[in-house]
Write a protein that holds these residues in place. Structure first.
Motif, PDB file in Angstrom:
ATOM      1  N   PHE A   1      -1.854  24.223  -3.138  1.00  0.00           N
ATOM      2  CA  PHE A   1      -1.102  25.464  -3.318  1.00  0.00           C
ATOM      3  C   PHE A   1      -0.444  25.460  -4.691  1.00  0.00           C
ATOM      4  CE2 PHE A   1       1.993  22.506  -1.699  1.00  0.00           C
ATOM      5  CZ  PHE A   1       3.171  22.820  -2.356  1.00  0.00           C
ATOM      6  N   LEU A   2      -0.170  26.672  -5.200  1.00  0.00           N
ATOM      7  CA  LEU A   2       0.438  26.819  -6.514  1.00  0.00           C
ATOM      8  C   LEU A   2       1.317  28.064  -6.516  1.00  0.00           C
ATOM      9  CD1 LEU A   2       0.638  25.968  -9.527  1.00  0.00           C
ATOM     10  CD2 LEU A   2      -1.309  27.497  -9.947  1.00  0.00           C
TER      11      LEU A   2
ATOM     12  N   VAL B   1       1.773  33.124  -4.332  1.00  0.00           N
ATOM     13  CA  VAL B   1       1.356  31.734  -4.105  1.00  0.00           C
ATOM     14  C   VAL B   1      -0.143  31.701  -3.839  1.00  0.00           C
ATOM     15  CG1 VAL B   1       1.664  29.653  -2.716  1.00  0.00           C
ATOM     16  CG2 VAL B   1       3.609  31.186  -3.101  1.00  0.00           C
ATOM     17  N   ARG B   2      -0.859  30.921  -4.640  1.00  0.00           N
ATOM     18  CA  ARG B   2      -2.289  30.690  -4.391  1.00  0.00           C
ATOM     19  C   ARG B   2      -2.411  29.453  -3.502  1.00  0.00           C
ATOM     20  NH1 ARG B   2      -3.175  31.491 -10.246  1.00  0.00           N
ATOM     21  NH2 ARG B   2      -3.965  33.605 -10.589  1.00  0.00           N
ATOM     22  N   SER B   3      -3.326  29.499  -2.555  1.00  0.00           N
ATOM     23  CA  SER B   3      -3.496  28.354  -1.662  1.00  0.00           C
ATOM     24  C   SER B   3      -4.965  28.151  -1.313  1.00  0.00           C
ATOM     25  CB  SER B   3      -2.691  28.557  -0.372  1.00  0.00           C
ATOM     26  OG  SER B   3      -3.231  29.623   0.392  1.00  0.00           O
ATOM     27  N   LYS B   4      -5.284  26.899  -1.006  1.00  0.00           N
ATOM     28  CA  LYS B   4      -6.594  26.563  -0.470  1.00  0.00           C
ATOM     29  C   LYS B   4      -6.359  25.971   0.910  1.00  0.00           C
ATOM     30  CE  LYS B   4     -10.777  23.809  -1.301  1.00  0.00           C
ATOM     31  NZ  LYS B   4     -11.457  22.834  -2.201  1.00  0.00           N
ATOM     32  N   LEU B   5      -6.982  26.576   1.919  1.00  0.00           N
ATOM     33  CA  LEU B   5      -6.760  26.188   3.297  1.00  0.00           C
ATOM     34  C   LEU B   5      -8.049  25.678   3.933  1.00  0.00           C
ATOM     35  CD1 LEU B   5      -4.786  29.392   4.385  1.00  0.00           C
ATOM     36  CD2 LEU B   5      -3.830  27.293   3.401  1.00  0.00           C
ATOM     37  N   LYS B   6      -7.894  24.748   4.862  1.00  0.00           N
ATOM     38  CA  LYS B   6      -9.052  24.246   5.616  1.00  0.00           C
ATOM     39  C   LYS B   6      -8.888  24.626   7.075  1.00  0.00           C
ATOM     40  CE  LYS B   6     -11.494  20.021   7.014  1.00  0.00           C
ATOM     41  NZ  LYS B   6     -11.565  18.543   6.900  1.00  0.00           N
TER      42      LYS B   6
END
Length: 218
Positions: free
Chosen positions: A57-58, A69-74
């Motif tokens: 996340f950023l 907020v940018r995020s990468k989720l699994k």
């Protein structure tokens, strides 16, 4: 008219001994909400009727416009990943997961089998769904996460102690941070860089998040 008044009064009345229970339930309905300010790597959240783990996340504050907020989720049910942008402070429900201490027993095909040593019940989780699975060894005890009764993830400790199964003695390695390192295969199957002086059979400490050697075990 009198009957109607009695009916209304009876409906509105709440016995005093039940009032604390009602207030407690009201608090519980909000107890598990979080916002993007609570983001951290490994956090489990719910949306779109599934459970997801935050991988990256950023927080972004542009010169103009609102922060986001940018995020990468699994997705812990399917293994798929999703890149999602949130409004700063946007709310979401934390995933209500149960934690159960279990011991890794053996590998069965593509599954890793964990056992509850008190009930002897087993749970099978696909290896590909477990982050840092290559740091897990037989008889290692860890926490298995369950969502709606289904095992979804395994919490591998940040620091583990593992035996060096294979490495070249005194081999030439790469210079990193002023020290010479060489690759080593650990008993769990993970491959990391270790100092040139580490030999086969030694037990070392490893940071599983950074996949780095942190020291010898005395």
């Amino acid at each position: 008219m009198l009957a109607a008044l009695v009916h209304v009064a009876t409906f509105a009345y709440v016995p005093s001994e039940l009032q604390p229970i009602c207030r407690s339930r009201a608090r519980a309905s909000h107890a598990y909400m979080g916002t993007t300010n609570d983001f951290k790597v490994g956090l489990t959240i719910e949306f779109e009727n599934s459970v997801w783990k935050v991988q990256e996340f950023l927080h972004v504050k542009p010169g103009k416009g609102s922060a986001f907020v940018r995020s990468k989720l699994k997705n812990l049910m399917t293994g798929s990943t999703l890149e999602k942008t949130w409004k700063a402070g946007e709310a979401f429900p934390d995933a209500q997961v149960d934690k159960e201490e279990m011991t890794y027993s053996y590998e069965d095909g593509s599954d890793m089998v964990f056992m509850n040593m008190e009930t002897y019940e087993e749970e099978r989780i696909p290896r590909v769904d477990i982050d840092k699975a290559d740091f897990i060894t037989e008889e290692m005890t860890m926490v298995v996460l369950k969502w709606r009764g289904k095992p979804i993830d395994v919490q591998v400790p940040k620091s583990v102690q593992l035996r060096v199964a294979e490495t070249e003695p005194g081999a030439k390695g790469n210079s990193a941070g002023g020290r010479v390192e060489k690759p080593a295969t650990l008993e769990s199957g993970a491959v990391i860089n270790v100092p040139i002086f580490i030999e086969e059979g030694e037990i070392i400490k490893v940071d599983t998040d950074d996949r780095k050697y942190t020291g010898r075990v005395n």
